[in-house]
Design a protein around this motif. Structure first.
Motif: not given
Length: 108
Positions: A44-57
């Protein structure tokens, strides 16, 4: 199904990379269930993290009892919701500490 819990912290890394960790305690089941839960979280994280993650977190996903049996789409939507919520919390947090005083440019 609220099957995962998310914790985050500002990254201490110098690079722009987003670091991710996964954990599943013995409380959720035997090694097979723990590993299945972590595999599902990674997918799940592989699918969504690049779109929703905040930088430097940096993020840590904690598997829960229902992570291994929850519907994949529901797990995905819960993960997106958790990432958005924690990013909003970080955005609302001031970046200065209590010990720092704001610099007044008129004083030299």
């Amino acid at each position: 199904c609220s099957s995962d819990l998310l914790q985050a912290a500002p990254s201490l890394s110098v690079t722009d990379d987003i670091m991710v960790g996964y954990t599943a305690t013995k409380k959720i089941g035997n090694a097979v269930i723990r590993n299945k839960s972590k595999r599902r979280l990674r997918a799940v994280v592989r699918e969504v993290l690049s779109k929703y993650a905040a930088p430097h977190t940096d993020y840590v996903f904690i598997a829960r009892n229902s992570t291994s049996v929850c519907d994949y789409q529901e797990l995905k939507s819960d993960t997106i919701y958790a990432i958005k919520k924690i990013n909003k919390t970080f955005a609302a947090t001031p970046t200065t500490t209590d010990n720092e005083e704001p610099k007044n440019e008129s004083q030299a």
